[in-house]
Design a protein around this motif. Structure first.
Motif, PDB file in Angstrom:
ATOM      1  N   ALA A  96       6.549  44.689  36.669  1.00  0.00           N
ATOM      2  CA  ALA A  96       6.298  46.093  36.337  1.00  0.00           C
ATOM      3  C   ALA A  96       5.650  46.841  37.497  1.00  0.00           C
ATOM      4  CB  ALA A  96       5.406  46.173  35.099  1.00  0.00           C
ATOM      5  N   PHE A  97       4.914  46.135  38.363  1.00  0.00           N
ATOM      6  CA  PHE A  97       4.285  46.787  39.521  1.00  0.00           C
ATOM      7  C   PHE A  97       5.323  47.179  40.568  1.00  0.00           C
ATOM      8  CE2 PHE A  97       2.757  46.076  43.910  1.00  0.00           C
ATOM      9  CZ  PHE A  97       1.928  47.197  44.022  1.00  0.00           C
ATOM     10  N   PHE A  98       6.193  46.257  40.935  1.00  0.00           N
ATOM     11  CA  PHE A  98       7.135  46.521  42.012  1.00  0.00           C
ATOM     12  C   PHE A  98       8.269  47.462  41.602  1.00  0.00           C
ATOM     13  CE2 PHE A  98       5.269  42.567  43.746  1.00  0.00           C
ATOM     14  CZ  PHE A  98       4.963  43.025  45.019  1.00  0.00           C
ATOM     15  N   SER A  99       8.651  47.452  40.330  1.00  0.00           N
ATOM     16  CA  SER A  99       9.839  48.212  39.939  1.00  0.00           C
ATOM     17  C   SER A  99       9.702  49.722  40.129  1.00  0.00           C
ATOM     18  CB  SER A  99      10.229  47.877  38.493  1.00  0.00           C
ATOM     19  OG  SER A  99       9.189  48.134  37.598  1.00  0.00           O
ATOM     20  N   PRO A 100       8.566  50.373  39.763  1.00  0.00           N
ATOM     21  CA  PRO A 100       8.490  51.811  40.032  1.00  0.00           C
ATOM     22  C   PRO A 100       8.535  52.135  41.523  1.00  0.00           C
ATOM     23  CG  PRO A 100       6.848  51.166  38.408  1.00  0.00           C
ATOM     24  CD  PRO A 100       7.391  49.911  38.993  1.00  0.00           C
ATOM     25  N   TRP A 150       5.487  56.377  41.306  1.00  0.00           N
ATOM     26  CA  TRP A 150       4.620  55.330  41.834  1.00  0.00           C
ATOM     27  C   TRP A 150       3.324  55.186  41.029  1.00  0.00           C
ATOM     28  CZ3 TRP A 150       4.857  55.132  47.941  1.00  0.00           C
ATOM     29  CH2 TRP A 150       6.183  54.848  48.323  1.00  0.00           C
ATOM     30  N   PHE A 151       2.925  56.230  40.324  1.00  0.00           N
ATOM     31  CA  PHE A 151       1.735  56.120  39.482  1.00  0.00           C
ATOM     32  C   PHE A 151       1.948  55.098  38.360  1.00  0.00           C
ATOM     33  CE2 PHE A 151       0.525  59.916  41.666  1.00  0.00           C
ATOM     34  CZ  PHE A 151      -0.850  59.981  41.581  1.00  0.00           C
ATOM     35  N   GLN A 152       3.223  54.834  38.029  1.00  0.00           N
ATOM     36  CA  GLN A 152       3.506  53.854  36.987  1.00  0.00           C
ATOM     37  C   GLN A 152       3.210  52.422  37.439  1.00  0.00           C
ATOM     38  OE1 GLN A 152       4.610  54.826  33.708  1.00  0.00           O
ATOM     39  NE2 GLN A 152       3.770  56.658  34.686  1.00  0.00           N
ATOM     40  N   SER A 153       2.943  52.247  38.736  1.00  0.00           N
ATOM     41  CA  SER A 153       2.584  50.922  39.249  1.00  0.00           C
ATOM     42  C   SER A 153       1.088  50.642  39.158  1.00  0.00           C
ATOM     43  CB  SER A 153       3.025  50.790  40.717  1.00  0.00           C
ATOM     44  OG  SER A 153       4.432  50.723  40.819  1.00  0.00           O
ATOM     45  N   VAL A 154       0.292  51.659  38.847  1.00  0.00           N
ATOM     46  CA  VAL A 154      -1.160  51.482  38.819  1.00  0.00           C
ATOM     47  C   VAL A 154      -1.575  50.512  37.715  1.00  0.00           C
ATOM     48  CG1 VAL A 154      -3.377  52.627  38.455  1.00  0.00           C
ATOM     49  CG2 VAL A 154      -1.617  53.733  39.852  1.00  0.00           C
ATOM     50  N   ASN A 155      -1.062  50.744  36.515  1.00  0.00           N
ATOM     51  CA  ASN A 155      -1.442  49.886  35.392  1.00  0.00           C
ATOM     52  C   ASN A 155      -1.075  48.414  35.624  1.00  0.00           C
ATOM     53  OD1 ASN A 155       0.039  48.675  32.693  1.00  0.00           O
ATOM     54  ND2 ASN A 155      -2.055  49.353  32.310  1.00  0.00           N
ATOM     55  N   PRO A 156       0.175  48.092  35.994  1.00  0.00           N
ATOM     56  CA  PRO A 156       0.473  46.676  36.234  1.00  0.00           C
ATOM     57  C   PRO A 156      -0.314  46.077  37.387  1.00  0.00           C
ATOM     58  CG  PRO A 156       2.355  48.064  36.799  1.00  0.00           C
ATOM     59  CD  PRO A 156       1.390  48.921  36.059  1.00  0.00           C
TER      60      PRO A 156
END
Length: 490
Positions: A163-167, A330-336
């Motif tokens: 989930a981190f790398f995909s966004p 890229w903000f979607q990578s913060v949580n993972p």
């Protein structure tokens, strides 16, 4: 001496059964594909047609996003049935991954009909894969193996590496080469996951090899007829919609929302009436209902990260840093990223605390209050941005940190406890029912998101945040009752 798994294999993956490495890698790449596409979905739906998007208004796009996520998890119910009665969890994961990959490749083609066809395929494939890969993780451990919760936490870390790398990857491709390049990259990720799964097949031992409650030939024929009828109904509906330009029908969204809420209620009632349940299993299913409702409220808020918070990052957040403008996806990578950092800490904490750790219902209370507080903070951020100003990204970073801590208290714990509370005859189906809590939360959250155009943004966040805190307080008072129903399972 190394601990041994149920099938006698010595643990070899960070002290866990060797099959966990196979499932870890497969789920990592499946989640790469899922979150890569999901990160782009609302942004693609709201992007102007001249920019390659569909040009929908925000409220409708959020509703579509919510219902899509709900259907992703709703299909976990028939997916669990297929594994329990026909395929076994291991083959269900394999076939589900193949269907998911096909769906992403459909979305890689710039065609509206293929785009929605891809969404449907991903829904169906995820319904087969998602509950059954988690069920297979549970089957790697003996009933009283103390490593189970820590194993699920490690498994959960694999989810979030993907989930981190995909966004980052899919987001960059979408914004620089075109939306469909991003969707295609998600398909490549699922293909890599399938390759790893096949190569690591033997590591799984006998976990998930056979259905737990095999269907009779008559039951198989009846299930096939139901499946064909569903395909015909959906096909006719989509054909009519495509011919009339009504793919974004409000009626369809509302109907699917109702289905997402009604199906788990009916299914829980059916399981509780089953003569196959022993008395202690019936009590445990009732406990699961309490946890299910709490989980639904949690995901109603948490999963708006990909819709409402994604749009907040796009339209109301200052994304400049060190002279660079960071893309909203890229903000979607913060949580993972935070989960990757904190999941080992939580896994070690639960092992260290042992019997002194908080009970499962208590962990759910912490999660609900935490996710509610995160939206109260968003209410302040939205107020600061109400004059058209772009606010500091620190607002979103603070919210994602709080939500991550709350998620680590609820999600791995929920996966683990559902495998422990599941009646023997309904193992795969209970995992499917458990994922329906996310379906209910996403469906209701999608409908709530439609009010983003009627309410002020601060009022929207404040209302949902307070609702989650109130539910958390109610569950706090119900903790003793829920623990009694769990019958010694913690």
């Amino acid at each position: 001496m190394a601990q041994r798994t149920r099938d006698g294999q010595a643990g070899s993956f960070l002290g866990h059964p060797p099959g966990l490495a196979t499932l870890f890698g497969t789920e990592l790449w499946e989640r790469f594909s899922f979150y890569g596409m999901r990160t782009l979905l609302v942004l693609f739906l709201t992007a102007a047609v001249t920019e390659g998007g569909l040009g929908l208004n925000e409220g409708l796009a959020i509703a579509i996003y919510g219902v899509y996520n709900a259907m992703i998890y709703l299909t976990a119910l028939p997916g669990g049935w297929v594994a329990d009665r026909i395929l076994g969890t291991r083959r269900a994961v394999l076939y589900g991954g193949v269907i998911i990959a096909a769906g992403h490749y459909c979305m890689a083609v710039p065609s509206t009909p293929l785009f929605f066809t891809g969404l449907v395929l991903i829904m169906l494939g995820t319904g087969l894969l998602k509950p059954n890969i988690s069920a297979t993780v549970g089957q790697l451990y003996g009933e009283h193996d103390a490593r189970r919760d820590a194993g699920f936490s490690l498994f959960y870390m694999g989810i979030n590496i993907g989930a981190f790398f995909s966004p980052l990857v899919c987001g960059w491709l979408a914004l620089n080469l075109g939306w469909h390049w991003g969707f295609g990259a998600a398909g490549v990720g699922m293909t890599v996951g399938l390759i790893l799964y096949v190569l690591g097949w033997k590591r799984l031992g006998d976990a998930g090899e056979r259905p737990g409650n095999p269907a009779t030939p008559a039951e198989r024929r009846r299930a096939l007829l139901y499946a064909l009828a569903a395909v015909v109904v959906v096909g006719v509906y989509l054909a009519v919609d495509l011919s009339t330009g009504g793919l974004n029908s409000n009626l369809l969204i509302n109907l699917l929302t109702i289905v997402a809420v009604v199906v788990p209620a009916v299914y829980f009632a059916g399981i509780l009436r089953s003569p196959q349940l022993r008395p202690e299993e019936r009590g445990r299913v009732r406990a699961l209902v309490w946890l299910f409702l709490a989980s639904a409220v949690f995901w109603m808020i948490y999963d708006q990260a990909g819709s409402v918070l994604n749009l907040f990052a796009e339209d109301r957040t200052d994304r400049g840093l060190l002279g660079l403008n960071f893309p909203a996806p890229w903000f979607q990578s913060v949580n993972p990223l935070l989960i990757i950092a904190l999941a080992p800490v939580f896994a070690a904490l639960w092992v260290r605390l042992g019997s002194r750790q908080p009970s499962t219902p208590a962990k759910f209370v912490y999660a609900l209050v935490g996710v509610g507080v995160s939206f109260l903070i968003m209410a302040l951020a939205a107020g600061a941005a109400s004059g058209g100003e772009r606010v500091s990204p620190l607002w979103l970073l603070a919210v994602y940190f709080i939500q991550t801590v709350a998620e680590l208290a609820l999600s791995p714990t929920g996966l683990s406890v559902s495998t422990k509370l599941a009646p023997q005859a309904f193992t795969g189906q209970i995992l499917g029912v458990w994922f329906l809590s996310t379906a209910v939360g996403d469906a209701v959250g999608g409908q709530a998101g439609r009010y983003i155009e009627r309410l002020s943004l601060p009022t929207y966040f404040l209302t949902l945040g307070l609702a989650a805190v109130v539910v958390g307080v109610v569950l706090l008072f119900a903790v003793p009752r829920v623990r009694r129903l769990m019958g010694g399972v913690e």
